[in-house]
Design a protein around this motif. Structure first.
Motif, PDB file in Angstrom:
ATOM      1  N   PHE A   1       0.844  -1.189   0.000  1.00 42.72           N
ATOM      2  CA  PHE A   1       0.000   0.000   0.000  1.00 42.72           C
ATOM      3  C   PHE A   1       0.879   1.237   0.000  1.00 42.72           C
ATOM      4  CE2 PHE A   1      -2.572  -3.271   2.079  1.00 42.72           C
ATOM      5  CZ  PHE A   1      -3.728  -3.223   1.308  1.00 42.72           C
ATOM      6  N   ASN A   2       0.547   2.219  -0.856  1.00 43.33           N
ATOM      7  CA  ASN A   2       1.318   3.458  -0.894  1.00 43.33           C
ATOM      8  C   ASN A   2       0.805   4.439   0.162  1.00 43.33           C
ATOM      9  OD1 ASN A   2      -1.021   4.598  -1.930  1.00 43.33           O
ATOM     10  ND2 ASN A   2      -0.213   4.962  -3.966  1.00 43.33           N
ATOM     11  N   HIS A   3       1.261   5.686   0.094  1.00 40.68           N
ATOM     12  CA  HIS A   3       0.914   6.673   1.120  1.00 40.68           C
ATOM     13  C   HIS A   3      -0.536   7.135   1.043  1.00 40.68           C
ATOM     14  CE1 HIS A   3       2.238   8.519  -2.512  1.00 40.68           C
ATOM     15  NE2 HIS A   3       2.214   9.754  -2.099  1.00 40.68           N
ATOM     16  N   HIS A   4      -1.248   6.746  -0.004  1.00 35.95           N
ATOM     17  CA  HIS A   4      -2.674   7.043  -0.100  1.00 35.95           C
ATOM     18  C   HIS A   4      -3.522   5.827   0.263  1.00 35.95           C
ATOM     19  CE1 HIS A   4      -1.744  10.855  -2.047  1.00 35.95           C
ATOM     20  NE2 HIS A   4      -0.978  10.210  -2.907  1.00 35.95           N
ATOM     21  N   GLY A   5      -2.880   4.749   0.674  1.00 39.31           N
ATOM     22  CA  GLY A   5      -3.612   3.525   0.958  1.00 39.31           C
ATOM     23  C   GLY A   5      -4.026   2.789  -0.294  1.00 39.31           C
ATOM     24  N   GLN A   6      -3.423   3.148  -1.440  1.00 39.20           N
ATOM     25  CA  GLN A   6      -3.721   2.486  -2.714  1.00 39.20           C
ATOM     26  C   GLN A   6      -2.777   1.299  -2.932  1.00 39.20           C
ATOM     27  OE1 GLN A   6      -2.840   5.877  -5.171  1.00 39.20           O
ATOM     28  NE2 GLN A   6      -4.983   6.497  -5.332  1.00 39.20           N
ATOM     29  N   PRO A   7      -3.210   0.280  -3.676  1.00 39.89           N
ATOM     30  CA  PRO A   7      -2.312  -0.831  -3.990  1.00 39.89           C
ATOM     31  C   PRO A   7      -1.110  -0.351  -4.801  1.00 39.89           C
ATOM     32  CG  PRO A   7      -4.585  -1.420  -4.448  1.00 39.89           C
ATOM     33  CD  PRO A   7      -4.575   0.054  -4.176  1.00 39.89           C
ATOM     34  N   VAL A   8       0.063  -0.882  -4.481  1.00 42.00           N
ATOM     35  CA  VAL A   8       1.280  -0.552  -5.206  1.00 42.00           C
ATOM     36  C   VAL A   8       2.025  -1.850  -5.494  1.00 42.00           C
ATOM     37  CG1 VAL A   8       2.584  -0.154  -3.060  1.00 42.00           C
ATOM     38  CG2 VAL A   8       3.354   0.915  -5.186  1.00 42.00           C
ATOM     39  N   LEU A   9       2.616  -1.951  -6.673  1.00 40.88           N
ATOM     40  CA  LEU A   9       3.209  -3.200  -7.144  1.00 40.88           C
ATOM     41  C   LEU A   9       4.679  -3.310  -6.758  1.00 40.88           C
ATOM     42  CD1 LEU A   9       2.491  -5.730  -8.866  1.00 40.88           C
ATOM     43  CD2 LEU A   9       3.352  -4.495 -10.859  1.00 40.88           C
ATOM     44  N   PHE A  10       5.092  -4.517  -6.291  1.00 47.66           N
ATOM     45  CA  PHE A  10       6.489  -4.781  -5.954  1.00 47.66           C
ATOM     46  C   PHE A  10       7.084  -5.927  -6.780  1.00 47.66           C
ATOM     47  CE2 PHE A  10       5.157  -3.404  -1.447  1.00 47.66           C
ATOM     48  CZ  PHE A  10       5.414  -2.074  -1.734  1.00 47.66           C
ATOM     49  N   GLY A  11       6.396  -6.372  -7.806  1.00 48.51           N
ATOM     50  CA  GLY A  11       6.942  -7.440  -8.629  1.00 48.51           C
ATOM     51  C   GLY A  11       5.887  -8.455  -9.031  1.00 48.51           C
ATOM     52  N   CYS A  12       6.149  -9.176 -10.138  1.00 52.36           N
ATOM     53  CA  CYS A  12       5.211 -10.177 -10.661  1.00 52.36           C
ATOM     54  C   CYS A  12       5.938 -11.477 -10.969  1.00 52.36           C
ATOM     55  CB  CYS A  12       4.547  -9.676 -11.944  1.00 52.36           C
ATOM     56  SG  CYS A  12       3.469  -8.263 -11.711  1.00 52.36           S
ATOM     57  N   ALA A  13       5.174 -12.548 -11.015  1.00 58.55           N
ATOM     58  CA  ALA A  13       5.756 -13.852 -11.358  1.00 58.55           C
ATOM     59  C   ALA A  13       4.721 -14.699 -12.084  1.00 58.55           C
ATOM     60  CB  ALA A  13       6.233 -14.574 -10.103  1.00 58.55           C
TER      61      ALA A  13
END
Length: 554
Positions: free
Chosen positions: A84-96
């Motif tokens: 979660f970013n500073h707005h409480g929104q989903p944020v991506l850290f990688g995919c597989a």
């Protein structure tokens, strides 16, 4: 535990790999790795872009591994690390793409992901209850608190106890209430035992195994750990957030790349909009509290709204001192009319620190109404610095945190490029915001930008012998570093010039305002003189009329 669940990438792996190779060629900070067969088409694939890697340095304290592709039977086995970013929104850290589901596969996935994130372990990670994932987390992230997703537990409950849910429709509701609404460990234990006895299921093996692992999924046992969720009972119901609406059961491998880019673009635009709304609008304050005004200037809009909700609730909560042992004071805090739901707050007056039995701050990073009620009692008018979690502030991506992680990247050309990109992006946003405030500043900003572009082009031409992606013998990217040394002073001078022009403009407007005020004073004095004359004439006329009337009477 051993075993393997094999899936196929349906011939689309070449399409994805071609995309990953192209992205890495365009930006060396783009990372990907393949585990599996010799032609790299049947094995597991992991990738993460430069922005996601930098976002992890800001918001990587709480991570979610989303593997709902298995539950929803997606054609594409797409797993993703999010937060979660500073707005409480989903944020991506990688995919597989997980074609081979096994302990070794997930161990490889976690190790590869951790390598891409410079070895920085998160505080917490949330996943479904897959046994392979549990083993991998325990082995690769032993110091990270592992939480199992409630949604997956509730789903398994419906499957394992289908006969009970059908014969007793109220059971599922009561089961969820027991898990979600228990505020203390004793309350949960009592509620659980009551459920087991009432429905005669104390001997159910699956429920017993869930009870034995309750510290990993029941919220009341997890509140001492940070999960970046802004409500104790919100979230953790479904992990499928970032790609929701973009990837589904009908998405094919050929469609994946396009849908991946759409999702990334969508969330990037939503973050920019939230940044803009936070910067360019002021929330409505509901109290005269200096603390509320302070929080409005510190937090992003959504986080401030949550803080404001807690602050307003203090008006209905009273703090009663129960013990005073010098530095430590204990309070019992309860909402009016709900004394049976009291929370205990311990306050250290010397350190200005408090701990609450609800553990909301530990869990979400936002101070609770109970501590705020004690602060009100003790006349603490502003938030102490240790209660402002930087990851929730509007400046979460600037300053010390960026510098702290920038040192981790300087030895690697990929990461250092990511740092430079994000530094320039943040500065550019400030530049644009200042430059757009008036037509006068806009023209100056545009001229400065064009001049900076000419100097960057000049430096780039001089260093044409060193391409952007090339690495010198010592591992440094010489051409890029040389460019940075020349661009930074130019950019800084442009910003200084803009600020100087802005100050000059302010001085001009101030002088005009003072001159206008002086003219207004003159007009006011003249107007008062005219009014006085009118009053005098009116009085004289009144006297004449009165004398005339007297004469007529005589």
């Amino acid at each position: 535990m051993s075993g393997t669940r094999q899936r196929t990438l349906a011939g689309g792996a070449h399409h994805v790999l071609d995309y990953l190779k192209r992205m890495q060629a365009e930006n060396p900070a783009f990372f990907y790795a393949v585990q599996g067969d010799s032609d790299h088409t049947g094995g597991n694939i992991f990738w993460v872009d430069a922005t996601s890697r930098m976002n992890y340095s800001y918001f990587g304290d709480a991570v979610i591994l989303d593997t709902t592709y298995r539950i929803n039977r997606y054609r594409v086995p797409l797993a993703c690390f999010t937060g979660f970013n500073h707005h409480g929104q989903p944020v991506l850290f990688g995919c597989a793409l997980i074609s081979n589901e096994s302990e070794s596969s997930f161990i490889w996935l976690f190790r590869t992901w951790l390598q891409a994130m410079s070895g920085r372990h998160p505080v917490s990670i949330t996943s479904d209850s897959d046994p392979f994932i549990r083993v991998a987390v325990a082995q690769v992230l032993p110091k990270t608190r592992h939480r199992l997703c409630k949604w997956s537990i509730f789903r398994e409950t419906r499957e394992k106890l289908a006969h009970l849910c059908q014969s007793h429709p109220a059971f599922e509701t009561e089961f969820k209430r027991c898990v979600n609404e228990s505020e203390t460990i004793d309350e949960f234990e009592s509620c659980w035992q009551s459920l087991m006895d009432r429905y005669y299921i104390m001997d159910n093996e699956w429920l017993q195994s869930m009870y034995n692992g309750r510290q990993c999924w029941v919220p009341v046992y997890l509140r001492d750990t940070f999960f970046a969720e802004i409500s104790l009972n919100e979230g953790n119901e479904c992990l499928n957030l970032f790609f929701d609406g973009h990837v589904n059961a009908s998405t094919t491998m050929q469609m994946l790349v396009k849908q991946y880019e759409k999702a990334v673009s969508t969330w990037h635009e939503r973050e920019l909009k939230a940044d803009y709304d936070t910067t360019n609008s002021s929330p409505v304050l509901k109290t005269p509290s200096p603390m509320e005004k302070q929080a409005a200037n510190l937090y992003t809009r959504k986080i401030f709204m949550k803080f404001q909700e807690e602050l307003v609730e203090t008006l209905a909560n009273t703090a009663t001192k129960t013990d005073d042992s010098g530095a430590l004071i204990t309070y019992r805090v309860a909402k009016f009319g709900e004394s049976h739901k009291a929370h205990i707050v311990t306050f250290n007056s010397f350190e200005m620190k408090a701990s609450c039995s609800c553990q909301m701050f530990e869990y979400s990073g936002i101070i609770c109404r109970h501590i705020l009620a004690v602060f009100r009692t003790k006349n603490v008018l502003t938030l102490p610095p240790h209660y402002v979690l930087k990851r929730w502030t509007r400046n979460s991506k600037t300053g010390a945190l960026l510098d702290e992680h920038a040192s981790e990247y300087t030895s690697n050309s990929r990461e250092s490029l990511t740092v430079r990109y994000n530094n320039l992006r943040q500065e550019a946003i400030k530049y644009v915001e200042e430059g757009a405030k008036s037509i006068h500043i806009y023209h100056i900003a545009m001229k400065g930008l064009q001049e900076a572009a000419r100097k960057v082009s000049s430096v780039k031409n001089k260093g044409a012998g060193i391409t952007e992606g090339s690495t010198l013998a010592d591992g440094s990217s010489g051409g890029l570093l040389a460019a940075d040394e020349n661009v930074r002073p130019t950019y800084t001078s442009v910003i200084c010039f803009l600020q100087e022009e802005k100050q000059n403009r302010i001085r001009e407007l101030t002088a005009e305002l003072e001159s206008t005020n002086q003219r207004c004073e003159v007009y006011r004095a003249n107007l008062l003189a005219v009014l006085r004359d009118m009053e005098e004439q009116k009085l004289k006329l009144s006297v004449k009329v009165q004398n005339a009337r007297l004469s007529l009477k005589e």
